[in-house]
Design a protein around this motif. Structure first.
Motif, PDB file in Angstrom:
ATOM      1  N   LEU A  92       0.826  -1.206   0.000  1.00  0.00           N
ATOM      2  CA  LEU A  92       0.000   0.000   0.000  1.00  0.00           C
ATOM      3  C   LEU A  92       0.864   1.261   0.000  1.00  0.00           C
ATOM      4  O   LEU A  92       0.522   2.260  -0.651  1.00  0.00           O
ATOM      5  CB  LEU A  92      -0.938  -0.009   1.211  1.00  0.00           C
ATOM      6  N   ILE A  93       1.993   1.231   0.719  1.00  0.00           N
ATOM      7  CA  ILE A  93       2.913   2.376   0.703  1.00  0.00           C
ATOM      8  C   ILE A  93       3.495   2.567  -0.694  1.00  0.00           C
ATOM      9  O   ILE A  93       3.591   3.692  -1.196  1.00  0.00           O
ATOM     10  CB  ILE A  93       4.042   2.178   1.737  1.00  0.00           C
ATOM     11  N   GLY A  94       3.868   1.456  -1.349  1.00  0.00           N
ATOM     12  CA  GLY A  94       4.389   1.543  -2.716  1.00  0.00           C
ATOM     13  C   GLY A  94       3.372   2.141  -3.671  1.00  0.00           C
ATOM     14  O   GLY A  94       3.713   2.961  -4.529  1.00  0.00           O
ATOM     15  N   ALA A  95       2.105   1.742  -3.508  1.00  0.00           N
ATOM     16  CA  ALA A  95       1.048   2.307  -4.357  1.00  0.00           C
ATOM     17  C   ALA A  95       0.895   3.800  -4.107  1.00  0.00           C
ATOM     18  O   ALA A  95       0.678   4.583  -5.048  1.00  0.00           O
ATOM     19  CB  ALA A  95      -0.274   1.587  -4.087  1.00  0.00           C
ATOM     20  N   GLY A  96       1.029   4.219  -2.846  1.00  0.00           N
ATOM     21  CA  GLY A  96       0.939   5.640  -2.517  1.00  0.00           C
ATOM     22  C   GLY A  96       2.087   6.444  -3.104  1.00  0.00           C
ATOM     23  O   GLY A  96       1.883   7.549  -3.620  1.00  0.00           O
ATOM     24  N   VAL A  97       3.293   5.895  -3.049  1.00  0.00           N
ATOM     25  CA  VAL A  97       4.459   6.576  -3.630  1.00  0.00           C
ATOM     26  C   VAL A  97       4.285   6.737  -5.137  1.00  0.00           C
ATOM     27  O   VAL A  97       4.561   7.797  -5.713  1.00  0.00           O
ATOM     28  CB  VAL A  97       5.749   5.794  -3.307  1.00  0.00           C
ATOM     29  N   THR A  98       3.806   5.672  -5.787  1.00  0.00           N
ATOM     30  CA  THR A  98       3.546   5.741  -7.235  1.00  0.00           C
ATOM     31  C   THR A  98       2.493   6.788  -7.543  1.00  0.00           C
ATOM     32  O   THR A  98       2.637   7.573  -8.490  1.00  0.00           O
ATOM     33  CB  THR A  98       3.083   4.375  -7.753  1.00  0.00           C
ATOM     34  N   ARG A  99       1.443   6.822  -6.746  1.00  0.00           N
ATOM     35  CA  ARG A  99       0.347   7.762  -6.979  1.00  0.00           C
ATOM     36  C   ARG A  99       0.813   9.205  -6.851  1.00  0.00           C
ATOM     37  O   ARG A  99       0.409  10.075  -7.628  1.00  0.00           O
ATOM     38  CB  ARG A  99      -0.780   7.487  -5.971  1.00  0.00           C
ATOM     39  N   ILE A 100       1.678   9.505  -5.901  1.00  0.00           N
ATOM     40  CA  ILE A 100       2.071  10.883  -5.624  1.00  0.00           C
ATOM     41  C   ILE A 100       3.225  11.340  -6.513  1.00  0.00           C
ATOM     42  O   ILE A 100       3.203  12.432  -7.081  1.00  0.00           O
ATOM     43  CB  ILE A 100       2.448  11.056  -4.138  1.00  0.00           C
ATOM     44  N   TRP A 101       4.254  10.481  -6.655  1.00  0.00           N
ATOM     45  CA  TRP A 101       5.480  10.926  -7.326  1.00  0.00           C
ATOM     46  C   TRP A 101       5.721  10.277  -8.697  1.00  0.00           C
ATOM     47  O   TRP A 101       6.566  10.743  -9.444  1.00  0.00           O
ATOM     48  CB  TRP A 101       6.689  10.665  -6.434  1.00  0.00           C
ATOM     49  N   GLY A 102       5.024   9.231  -9.029  1.00  0.00           N
ATOM     50  CA  GLY A 102       5.271   8.558 -10.301  1.00  0.00           C
ATOM     51  C   GLY A 102       4.607   9.274 -11.471  1.00  0.00           C
ATOM     52  O   GLY A 102       3.575   9.918 -11.322  1.00  0.00           O
ATOM     53  N   PHE A 103       5.211   9.191 -12.653  1.00  0.00           N
ATOM     54  CA  PHE A 103       4.601   9.729 -13.866  1.00  0.00           C
ATOM     55  C   PHE A 103       5.125   8.979 -15.078  1.00  0.00           C
ATOM     56  O   PHE A 103       6.156   8.297 -15.015  1.00  0.00           O
ATOM     57  CB  PHE A 103       4.847  11.239 -14.020  1.00  0.00           C
ATOM     58  N   GLU A 104       4.380   9.092 -16.193  1.00  0.00           N
ATOM     59  CA  GLU A 104       4.711   8.362 -17.414  1.00  0.00           C
ATOM     60  C   GLU A 104       4.622   9.294 -18.613  1.00  0.00           C
ATOM     61  O   GLU A 104       4.135  10.430 -18.504  1.00  0.00           O
ATOM     62  CB  GLU A 104       3.741   7.182 -17.611  1.00  0.00           C
ATOM     63  N   GLY A 105       5.065   8.785 -19.752  1.00  0.00           N
ATOM     64  CA  GLY A 105       4.986   9.576 -20.972  1.00  0.00           C
ATOM     65  C   GLY A 105       5.469   8.795 -22.176  1.00  0.00           C
ATOM     66  O   GLY A 105       5.700   7.583 -22.103  1.00  0.00           O
ATOM     67  N   MET A 106       5.635   9.507 -23.289  1.00  0.00           N
ATOM     68  CA  MET A 106       6.053   8.889 -24.545  1.00  0.00           C
ATOM     69  C   MET A 106       7.114   9.763 -25.204  1.00  0.00           C
ATOM     70  O   MET A 106       6.953  10.979 -25.290  1.00  0.00           O
ATOM     71  CB  MET A 106       4.862   8.718 -25.481  1.00  0.00           C
ATOM     72  N   MET A 107       8.200   9.122 -25.640  1.00  0.00           N
ATOM     73  CA  MET A 107       9.297   9.827 -26.303  1.00  0.00           C
ATOM     74  C   MET A 107       9.422   9.353 -27.741  1.00  0.00           C
ATOM     75  O   MET A 107       9.528   8.157 -28.001  1.00  0.00           O
ATOM     76  CB  MET A 107      10.620   9.585 -25.561  1.00  0.00           C
ATOM     77  N   GLY A 108       9.390  10.287 -28.672  1.00  0.00           N
ATOM     78  CA  GLY A 108       9.589   9.969 -30.080  1.00  0.00           C
ATOM     79  C   GLY A 108      10.958  10.443 -30.539  1.00  0.00           C
ATOM     80  O   GLY A 108      11.346  11.585 -30.271  1.00  0.00           O
ATOM     81  N   ILE A 109      11.705   9.577 -31.238  1.00  0.00           N
ATOM     82  CA  ILE A 109      13.048   9.917 -31.721  1.00  0.00           C
ATOM     83  C   ILE A 109      13.180   9.438 -33.162  1.00  0.00           C
ATOM     84  O   ILE A 109      12.789   8.313 -33.493  1.00  0.00           O
ATOM     85  CB  ILE A 109      14.161   9.266 -30.866  1.00  0.00           C
TER      86      ILE A 109
END
Length: 483
Positions: A92-109
């Motif tokens: 549950l702590i790991g899920a909270g850390v992901t929820r608050i500080w985690g982010f995603e995206g897409m890189m095109g090269i």
């Protein structure tokens, strides 16, 4: 103080924990139905990213911890059961850390090029505000809209003592722009572009200057170098570009060639224009005086177009502006002037910068023998990190992830001409490893609980063994009696 403790015990205990587990299961089941009918954004907004769901998980974690403390698992040396409880809290702590500080995206090269930024997966409303001294202020705010229920958004912007309130009037999912035709209105051209990035349909209204799929398009009466320029003179349309054009009339297959130095040439409708690797068709036009938006489908996807109707209010003055955008694309700014301020507002993803750069050396594609169907694809890249003094080559393909500086890069997709790659970017180092630790401890705890002494499984095992022994003796006596 005693009253506070008593209230806490009411909401944090083993019985409440069972209720929280049931409520969590029900919430996840409901989210599945919501996602199926209304899309992922609705499930995130009303369940997974909702404050009440975060509170529910927090209460569940506290109840698990309370249960371990109440039954003195450590003092009674019930280490297996204690490990089981601790692992749930860590997950549950790991899920909270992901929820608050985690982010995603897409890189095109593209091949031979380096990139140090990527497009966020989360949508934002972005502001660029210019005052009368041409000083610009900018900021963005993460938002989440869905097709289920109402959408609220309010923002107060204060610049040099002047306050401006921004309020969301309407958010239209899967928006389709509709035009109100009028003989006295302005000409409106429908444009269809096609290149190695795919096909894009849009409209260009007389007086507008905009980008369509990254291509500058101008219909404001002036010639702009580098853009596709449309003109309406008298009752005829004309087009001008800086490139030589090949034009084929679709009905007759008749072909024309126009040189760039010819200037404006008559615009042919329902004809294929080709220049600079771009194909263009102008299928129709109309005269319009206004526009509005309609929802084409209630179920949204990750690429659904949203149209936001925003009201700006300042010093008893109001302006309405429509802003279009979608997740995964940089928003297109819409301008509105209110008092001494000019607002450029956009909706969509934003760029996030990396502390290092990645160069695509080669994109590789393998196909199934005798077909054009892709079997696998991969990217050979070079990572350059001047801050940490690292420079190395890496091969990214399915299940072979580039992991550096807290960022993880996955092979995701590619350009149609197979000269560019798209890498999925994930930044969640601590959340990922905390969750992995929790699942590892959960597995160990579950297995250990089956064999440890003093647990319910141990008691059941002993009871089962006793029952089996009694049954064996009874069966043996019956058999001897028969003999």
């Amino acid at each position: 103080m005693k009253k506070v403790v008593s209230i806490l015990k009411t909401f944090i205990n083993e019985r409440a924990g069972v209720v929280y587990i049931v409520l969590t299961a029900i919430a996840i089941a409901v989210a599945t139905f919501i996602e199926n009918d209304f899309g992922t954004a609705a499930a995130q907004k009303w369940i997974y990213k909702a404050t009440w769901f975060e509170l529910l998980l927090a209460l569940l974690g506290l109840s698990v911890g309370f249960s371990a403390f109440k039954y003195k698992l450590l003092k009674r040396k019930l280490y297996a059961v204690l490990l089981f409880h601790v692992s749930i809290i860590i997950i549950l702590i790991g899920a909270g850390v992901t929820r608050i500080w985690g982010f995603e995206g897409m890189m095109g090269i593209r091949e031979g090029q380096s990139e140090n930024k990527f497009i966020s997966s989360e949508p934002y409303i972005t502001y660029a505000i210019t005052d009368k001294t041409n000083q610009t202020y900018g900021f963005n705010e993460e938002v989440l809209f869905s097709s289920l229920g109402g959408n609220q958004y309010e923002q107060t912007i204060k610049i040099k003592g002047v306050e401006t309130q921004v309020e969301l009037i309407e958010a239209v999912p899967n928006a389709e722009k509709k035009w109100v035709e009028s003989e006295s209105g302005r000409p409106n051209l429908k444009v269809v572009f096609s290149n190695n990035q795919g096909r894009t349909d849009d409209f260009i209204l007389q007086g507008e200057q905009k980008e369509v799929a990254g291509i500058p398009v101008n219909f404001n009466g002036d010639y702009i170098p580098g853009a596709i320029n449309f003109f309406y003179r008298g009752s005829d349309f004309f087009v001008r570009t800086d490139l030589d054009m090949s034009v084929m009339t679709m009905a007759t297959r008749e072909t024309f060639e126009f040189k760039a130095d010819e200037g404006e040439v008559p615009l042919k409708f329902r004809s294929l224009y080709q220049f600079g690797g771009l194909s263009m068709v102008i299928p129709s036009f109309s005269f319009v005086d206004s526009s509005y938006y309609e929802t084409s489908s209630i179920k949204t996807t990750s690429s659904s177009l949203y149209a936001l109707k925003l009201k700006l209010k300042s010093q008893e003055k109001e302006k309405i502006v429509w802003v279009e955008g979608r997740k995964g694309q940089i928003g297109k700014p819409e301008s509105v002037e209110l008092g001494d301020l000019k607002f450029d507002i956009s909706y969509g993803s934003i760029y996030r910068e990396l502390p290092f750069s990645i160069k695509l050396n080669d994109f590789e594609m393998e196909r199934y023998p005798g077909t054009n169907s892709p079997a696998s694809f991969s990217s050979r890249v070079t990572l350059d990190d001047p801050i940490n003094g690292e420079h190395f080559d890496y091969h990214i393909y399915m299940n072979h992830i580039l992991d550096h500086g807290g960022f993880r890069f996955f092979q995701s997709s590619y350009d149609r001409d197979e000269k560019g790659t798209y890498l999925s970017v994930n930044h969640d180092f601590w959340g990922t490893w905390i969750s992995y630790l929790g699942y590892a401890l959960l597995t160990v705890g579950m297995i250990w609980t089956l064999f440890a002494k003093g647990t319910r499984f141990s008691m059941l095992r002993k009871a089962t063994s006793h029952t089996m022994m009694v049954g064996f003796l009874l069966t043996s006596n019956l058999l001897h009696a028969d003999v």
